[in-house]
Scaffold this motif. Structure first.
Motif, short mmCIF file in Angstrom:
data_model
loop_
_atom_site.label_atom_id
_atom_site.label_comp_id
_atom_site.label_asym_id
_atom_site.label_seq_id
_atom_site.Cartn_x
_atom_site.Cartn_y
_atom_site.Cartn_z
N ILE A 128 45.49 26.79 47.72
CA ILE A 128 44.85 28.11 47.62
C ILE A 128 45.43 29.06 48.68
CG2 ILE A 128 42.64 29.34 47.88
CD1 ILE A 128 41.30 26.77 46.67
N LEU A 131 48.91 30.04 47.64
CA LEU A 131 48.82 30.91 46.47
C LEU A 131 48.48 32.34 46.89
CD1 LEU A 131 48.87 31.19 43.37
CD2 LEU A 131 46.39 30.82 43.43
N VAL A 193 38.38 34.74 42.48
CA VAL A 193 38.25 33.31 42.77
C VAL A 193 36.88 32.87 42.26
CG1 VAL A 193 38.17 31.54 44.57
CG2 VAL A 193 39.65 33.54 44.86
N ILE A 225 41.51 32.42 39.55
CA ILE A 225 41.79 31.20 40.31
C ILE A 225 40.50 30.40 40.31
CG2 ILE A 225 42.43 30.27 42.57
CD1 ILE A 225 43.55 33.36 42.92
N ASP A 227 38.56 26.94 41.36
CA ASP A 227 38.54 25.74 42.18
C ASP A 227 37.59 24.74 41.52
OD1 ASP A 227 38.24 23.78 44.07
OD2 ASP A 227 37.76 25.12 45.73
N GLY A 253 45.18 32.58 34.21
CA GLY A 253 44.87 31.96 35.50
C GLY A 253 45.27 30.52 35.65
N ALA A 273 47.50 22.16 41.22
CA ALA A 273 47.14 23.36 40.46
C ALA A 273 47.81 23.26 39.11
CB ALA A 273 47.61 24.61 41.20
#
Length: 411
Positions: A128, A131, A193, A225, A227, A253, A273
């Motif tokens: 992350i 990125l 996010v 993004i 998680d 994404g 990822a």
């Protein structure tokens, strides 16, 4: 204190040849970081342990169970082999990327190309962070939930982007909050996010939430993004959907996953990822300059973990469910009302009304001093967290009951 010679003087080692003043160096990137609140409680915990106190520690989400034996055995087998001692591939060896994409196909029905749509990362935190450097520049803004896991915010602050916080709490429509924040900000945010199941609030979503996110992101050219670190730690029949299960998600994404929780491998630092090839390529470019990937035996062992049977994941999940039940039932019994979470290895507990005015940091200090119990103060996860503390389910049932007895005495 630095002693700086005044020009014209020859240093003779005598103090009177120096002006005494402190040179304050400025590190603007570091100065954008607030004090790490979670570190304050950690320090108090270490101090208490040095004094000989037995602290029951729910503070850090640091899994306490061993990594499954077949994964460790593979590491031991691979470690002596000399070719494995060389630099590896920064985006991960091909077999690991293939294991990742096969895992997605088996578990979530998602088709991914191991060459262009998957990359191994040194845990998801590193991924992350890199990125954020790859896709944002000063002046860009990113939508991030609050409260949330600190890296979701600070990866972008460290990349000199601006963070727009969107409140995430029970009874609040988070998607409406995202829309509202997007419309209110100009220039328009570049990325968002999201993290479900969510750390620390334990909130979960269904696939229709991700469908709305994908439509919205397509309409406004927004990078998503997601998680997905707690995707496997789910209870009571709930199944956490992958963001990539939505048609068109790969256009907008990527999703991060980590072996830390599902396979009890936190210290191994293995994540990855997957998703949009252009974004994965940008991350790979940054990583090719900044790191050389993981030690190859770790990658080989991670491949075995992902390709192997799921029974170890089920055992780990069951252990967390049992701890969740004991903690929630015990807290409710002493009058601290908490709702058992449907996912994650956390319990996000609202501070009882009579202690709320203290705030989460002082309340956490009180639990540490008087009950010998360490929890994470909600304020450490950002705005909206100060009425809560987070329990990580990293102590066994016996210790959980002991902790609640200590808390009961304060109550």
């Amino acid at each position: 204190m630095l002693k700086v010679p005044v020009s014209g003087y020859q240093s003779s080692g005598c103090d009177h040849h120096y002006h005494h003043f402190k040179v304050m160096r400025h590190f603007p990137r570091i100065e954008r970081l607030p004090p790490y609140v979670l570190g304050i409680v950690n320090q108090l915990k270490y101090d208490a342990r040095r004094r000989g106190d037995d602290i029951i520690d729910f503070g850090l989400g640091n899994p306490d169970m061993p990594t499954p034996k077949h994964i460790v055995d593979k590491l031991i087998e691979a470690a002596p082999k000399e070719p494995n001692h060389r630099y590896s591939v920064s985006k991960g060896i091909y077999k690991l990327r293939l294991a990742i994409t096969d895992w997605y196909k088996r578990n979530h029905g998602v088709d991914l190309d191991p060459e262009s749509e998957a990359i191994a990362t040194i845990g998801s935190k590193e991924g992350i962070s890199h990125l954020a450097l790859a896709i944002t520049s000063p002046g860009d803004s990113v939508l991030v939930p609050t409260p949330t896991y600190p890296i979701h915010t600070y990866a972008f602050i460290l990349a000199n982007a601006d963070v727009i916080h969107v409140p995430l709490s029970a009874g609040v429509d988070f998607f409406e909050g995202l829309l509202d924040a997007f419309k209110r900000n100009w220039p328009r945010p570049k990325a968002m996010v999201i993290n479900f199941p969510h750390n620390p609030t334990t909130q979960v979503v269904d696939i229709d939430f991700f469908e709305k996110v994908v439509d919205f992101a397509k309409e406004h050219d927004l990078i998503v993004i997601h998680d997905f670190a707690y995707g496997d730690i789910v209870f009571d029949g709930y199944r956490a959907p992958s963001f990539l299960q939505v048609k068109g998600a790969k256009d907008v994404g990527i999703e991060f996953f980590s072996l830390s929780k599902s396979y009890n491998m936190p210290g191994w630092r293995v994540g990855f990822a997957v998703g949009n090839a252009e974004i994965i390529h940008a991350l790979a470019r940054i990583k090719s300059y900044q790191d050389y990937g993981m030690f190859q035996p770790i990658q080989i062992a991670a491949t075995v973990a992902l390709n192997g049977p799921r029974d170890c994941v089920e055992e780990i999940r069951e252990r967390y469910r049992s701890r969740r039940d004991v903690l929630c039932e015990s807290l409710n019994r002493i009058g601290w009302e908490v709702t058992p979470p449907k996912a994650t290895m956390m319990v996000w507990a609202e501070i009882p009304d009579r202690f709320k005015a203290m705030g989460s940091l002082e309340f956490s200090k009180m639990l540490l001093e008087k009950a010998k119990v360490a929890v994470a103060p909600g304020i450490g996860f950002g705005e909206g967290g100060d009425h809560f503390v987070r329990f990580s389910l990293v102590e066994n049932e016996h210790r959980i009951r002991q902790a609640v007895r200590g808390i009961k005495e304060i109550f």
